[in-house]
Structures are given as structure tokens and as C-alpha cells.
Design a protein around this motif. Structure first.
Motif, PDB file in Angstrom:
ATOM      1  N   ASP A  31       0.799  -1.214   0.000  1.00  0.00           N
ATOM      2  CA  ASP A  31       0.000   0.000   0.000  1.00  0.00           C
ATOM      3  C   ASP A  31       0.836   1.271   0.000  1.00  0.00           C
ATOM      4  N   ASP A  32       2.172   1.152   0.015  1.00  0.00           N
ATOM      5  CA  ASP A  32       3.035   2.324   0.005  1.00  0.00           C
ATOM      6  C   ASP A  32       3.387   2.683  -1.428  1.00  0.00           C
ATOM      7  N   ALA A  33       3.279   3.976  -1.743  1.00  0.00           N
ATOM      8  CA  ALA A  33       3.635   4.425  -3.081  1.00  0.00           C
ATOM      9  C   ALA A  33       5.147   4.388  -3.238  1.00  0.00           C
ATOM     10  N   PRO A  34       5.652   3.894  -4.358  1.00  0.00           N
ATOM     11  CA  PRO A  34       7.088   3.911  -4.560  1.00  0.00           C
ATOM     12  C   PRO A  34       7.564   5.353  -4.711  1.00  0.00           C
ATOM     13  N   VAL A  35       8.833   5.598  -4.368  1.00  0.00           N
ATOM     14  CA  VAL A  35       9.379   6.946  -4.458  1.00  0.00           C
ATOM     15  C   VAL A  35       9.299   7.432  -5.902  1.00  0.00           C
ATOM     16  N   SER A  36       9.727   6.641  -6.838  1.00  0.00           N
ATOM     17  CA  SER A  36       9.578   6.955  -8.253  1.00  0.00           C
ATOM     18  C   SER A  36       9.268   5.653  -8.974  1.00  0.00           C
ATOM     19  N   PRO A  37       8.366   5.707  -9.960  1.00  0.00           N
ATOM     20  CA  PRO A  37       8.001   4.466 -10.656  1.00  0.00           C
ATOM     21  C   PRO A  37       9.204   3.827 -11.331  1.00  0.00           C
ATOM     22  N   GLN A  38       9.328   2.518 -11.175  1.00  0.00           N
ATOM     23  CA  GLN A  38      10.403   1.771 -11.816  1.00  0.00           C
ATOM     24  C   GLN A  38       9.801   0.948 -12.938  1.00  0.00           C
ATOM     25  N   GLU A  39      10.284   1.159 -14.142  1.00  0.00           N
ATOM     26  CA  GLU A  39       9.734   0.479 -15.305  1.00  0.00           C
ATOM     27  C   GLU A  39      10.042  -1.009 -15.270  1.00  0.00           C
ATOM     28  N   VAL A  40       9.078  -1.813 -15.715  1.00  0.00           N
ATOM     29  CA  VAL A  40       9.224  -3.257 -15.838  1.00  0.00           C
ATOM     30  C   VAL A  40       9.305  -3.573 -17.329  1.00  0.00           C
ATOM     31  N   GLN A  41      10.335  -4.286 -17.736  1.00  0.00           N
ATOM     32  CA  GLN A  41      10.483  -4.657 -19.138  1.00  0.00           C
ATOM     33  C   GLN A  41       9.565  -5.842 -19.444  1.00  0.00           C
ATOM     34  N   MET A  42       8.717  -5.672 -20.428  1.00  0.00           N
ATOM     35  CA  MET A  42       7.807  -6.731 -20.872  1.00  0.00           C
ATOM     36  C   MET A  42       8.215  -7.134 -22.291  1.00  0.00           C
ATOM     37  N   PRO A  43       7.890  -8.377 -22.682  1.00  0.00           N
ATOM     38  CA  PRO A  43       8.192  -8.789 -24.056  1.00  0.00           C
ATOM     39  C   PRO A  43       7.511  -7.848 -25.058  1.00  0.00           C
ATOM     40  N   ALA A  44       8.179  -7.571 -26.166  1.00  0.00           N
ATOM     41  CA  ALA A  44       7.648  -6.644 -27.170  1.00  0.00           C
ATOM     42  C   ALA A  44       6.332  -7.131 -27.759  1.00  0.00           C
ATOM     43  N   ASP A  45       6.141  -8.451 -27.783  1.00  0.00           N
ATOM     44  CA  ASP A  45       4.929  -8.998 -28.396  1.00  0.00           C
ATOM     45  C   ASP A  45       3.817  -9.304 -27.393  1.00  0.00           C
ATOM     46  N   VAL A  46       3.930  -8.798 -26.152  1.00  0.00           N
ATOM     47  CA  VAL A  46       2.902  -9.074 -25.155  1.00  0.00           C
ATOM     48  C   VAL A  46       1.568  -8.487 -25.630  1.00  0.00           C
ATOM     49  N   LYS A  47       0.519  -9.273 -25.486  1.00  0.00           N
ATOM     50  CA  LYS A  47      -0.805  -8.831 -25.915  1.00  0.00           C
ATOM     51  C   LYS A  47      -1.493  -8.118 -24.754  1.00  0.00           C
ATOM     52  N   ILE A  48      -1.904  -6.868 -24.984  1.00  0.00           N
ATOM     53  CA  ILE A  48      -2.599  -6.081 -23.973  1.00  0.00           C
ATOM     54  C   ILE A  48      -4.091  -6.108 -24.299  1.00  0.00           C
ATOM     55  N   GLY A 144       2.790 -22.918 -22.234  1.00  0.00           N
ATOM     56  CA  GLY A 144       3.414 -22.190 -23.324  1.00  0.00           C
ATOM     57  C   GLY A 144       2.563 -21.183 -24.074  1.00  0.00           C
ATOM     58  N   ARG A 145       1.352 -20.932 -23.649  1.00  0.00           N
ATOM     59  CA  ARG A 145       0.540 -19.919 -24.320  1.00  0.00           C
ATOM     60  C   ARG A 145       1.175 -18.546 -24.105  1.00  0.00           C
ATOM     61  N   ALA A 146       1.119 -17.681 -25.109  1.00  0.00           N
ATOM     62  CA  ALA A 146       1.736 -16.358 -25.012  1.00  0.00           C
ATOM     63  C   ALA A 146       1.103 -15.554 -23.878  1.00  0.00           C
ATOM     64  N   GLU A 147       1.950 -14.779 -23.201  1.00  0.00           N
ATOM     65  CA  GLU A 147       1.478 -13.946 -22.092  1.00  0.00           C
ATOM     66  C   GLU A 147       0.498 -12.891 -22.595  1.00  0.00           C
ATOM     67  N   GLU A 148      -0.540 -12.661 -21.801  1.00  0.00           N
ATOM     68  CA  GLU A 148      -1.500 -11.588 -22.067  1.00  0.00           C
ATOM     69  C   GLU A 148      -1.648 -10.771 -20.797  1.00  0.00           C
ATOM     70  N   VAL A 149      -1.985  -9.490 -20.956  1.00  0.00           N
ATOM     71  CA  VAL A 149      -2.163  -8.609 -19.810  1.00  0.00           C
ATOM     72  C   VAL A 149      -3.552  -7.985 -19.881  1.00  0.00           C
ATOM     73  N   GLY A 184       2.482   3.389 -22.683  1.00  0.00           N
ATOM     74  CA  GLY A 184       2.463   1.959 -22.988  1.00  0.00           C
ATOM     75  C   GLY A 184       3.468   1.172 -22.182  1.00  0.00           C
ATOM     76  N   LYS A 185       3.853   1.712 -21.000  1.00  0.00           N
ATOM     77  CA  LYS A 185       4.863   1.045 -20.175  1.00  0.00           C
ATOM     78  C   LYS A 185       4.253   0.532 -18.877  1.00  0.00           C
ATOM     79  N   PHE A 186       4.887  -0.514 -18.332  1.00  0.00           N
ATOM     80  CA  PHE A 186       4.473  -1.126 -17.079  1.00  0.00           C
ATOM     81  C   PHE A 186       5.447  -0.722 -15.978  1.00  0.00           C
ATOM     82  N   TYR A 187       4.906  -0.655 -14.731  1.00  0.00           N
ATOM     83  CA  TYR A 187       5.730  -0.192 -13.623  1.00  0.00           C
ATOM     84  C   TYR A 187       5.561  -1.050 -12.382  1.00  0.00           C
TER      85      TYR A 187
END
Length: 202
Positions: A31-48, A144-149, A184-187
Motif C-alpha cells: 500500500d506504500d507508493a514507490p518513491v519513483s516508478p520503476q519500469e518493468v520490461q515486458m516482451p515486445a509482443d505481449v498482448k494487452i 506455453g501460451r503467449a502472455e496476455e495482460v 504503454g509502459k508497465f511499472y
């Protein structure tokens, strides 16, 4: 004289360690807000997949809590009206939340909650903080199914659902984190669930 010097040195070392621990940052809690958002690298082909809500005004029935079903306590809908038959009526999925008896693998991090409803293969994404970002629930399979978000763009204090179809004999794993639709980035912070059987049978 030598013992006195050693005791002074150990006191000085202890004070230095205490001062260092006071300035060392600790990891953010859910429940604590991070000091600054840290980006998470996701696969380029991830389906949103953008999660949806039921049409405004449409009634969605969810099973009541187990204690309500077992006893004489009546369930009520969000307006406070009693609902017979051990079900709770919620108007619009955006305001509804998943039933704890059917939604498995509940996982939460700062600003996001998620779970998997095995009857219907529905992924729930709840946005719990008003911070300009969306809740995101990534789904991984053990076959093995491709990741989806599943992304909830409905705003703070809402739940969105993504209706999927997974292999009945397989397992899924959830990854909850934040999503910035403008970039289009995840954090982070992020959290993972354990493996959840698609058929709901542990």
C-alpha cells in the motif's frame, strides 16, 4: 587500558551501523507508493487486452460470502436491498468486485489487485489507487501460451474483467503491476501469484 579502547571501538561501530540503517531505504509495501516508478520490461509482443465492465445498469450476480450462505443472514445489494437465495446483486461490473469463493489466486501490489475466476476463465483487475495509472494483471500459463495482460482503464476503485479461454488441464499464474496508457509502459511494484489450476481443483 586495552579493554577500554576495545569497548569504545565497539560502541562507535554499533552507533555507525545504527546511523546507516536509519538512512538505508526499505522496500515499498503493497500500500506504500514507490518513491519513483520503476519500469518493468515486458516482451515486445505481449498482448494487452482492455478489461471491460458490464453495461451500466445491468445486474451481475455474485455468490454471497460462505457465512451468508450458511446462516440466516440475508445478503444485500449495493443499495442495501435484501437479495434472496444467497446471492448479492451488483450494478455494473465496474463497481462490482469478484467473489472470494470463486476467484482464486488473489494477488495485490500498490494500486492493483487481481484474481482468476475459474468458472468462465475470467481475469479480474482491480484499480485501488487514484494515481493516473491503470491496474494490470498479466497471465502466464504452464503450457506455453503467449502472455496476455488484462488492463483496467475504468479508473480508481473499479474492477474490470477479461474473459479468456484457457486449457482445462493447465495452470495459470498472475502478475499484478501498474500500466501507463500514455506511454504503454508497465511499472513496479509488482507481485506474482502461485500457480492456479484453470479448473479450480487444487
Amino acid at each position: 587500558m586495552r579493554e577500554n579502547w576495545r569497548s569504545k571501538l565497539s560502541v562507535l561501530a554499533g552507533a555507525s551501523a545504527l546511523a546507516l540503517s536509519a538512512v538505508t531505504p526499505t522496500p515499498a509495501l503493497a500500500d506504500d507508493a514507490p518513491v519513483s516508478p520503476q519500469e518493468v520490461q515486458m516482451p515486445a509482443d505481449v498482448k494487452i487486452v482492455e478489461g471491460g465492465a458490464t453495461d451500466p445498469g445491468a445486474a451481475v450476480l455474485f455468490p454471497a460470502d460462505q457465512e451468508d450462505q450458511a446462516g440466516p443472514v440475508e445478503s444485500v445489494d449495493p443499495a442495501g436491498t435484501p437479495v434472496p437465495g444467497g446471492q448479492v446483486e451488483a450494478v455494473g461490473a465496474a463497481k462490482a468486485s469478484p467473489s472470494s469463493s470463486t476467484c482464486l489466486g488473489s494477488t495485490a501490489a500498490y494500486g492493483v489487485s487481481g484474481c482468476f475466476q475459474h468458472n468462465g476463465d475470467i481475469v479480474w483487475a482491480g484499480d485501488t489507487k487514484k494515481d493516473g495509472m491503470s491496474a494490470a494483471v498479466g497471465v502466464y500459463t504452464d503450457y506455453g501460451r503467449a502472455e496476455e495482460v488484462c488492463v483496467n482503464k475504468l479508473g480508481a476503485d473499479t474492477w474490470a474483467t477479461c474473459n479468456k479461454d484457457y486449457r482445462e488441464g493447465g495452470d495459470v499464474r498472475l502478475r499484478v503491476l501498474r500500466y501507463d496508457g500514455d506511454t504503454g509502459k508497465f511499472y513496479q511494484p509488482e507481485t506474482w501469484s502461485g500457480w492456479i489450476p484453470v479448473d479450480g481443483k487444487y
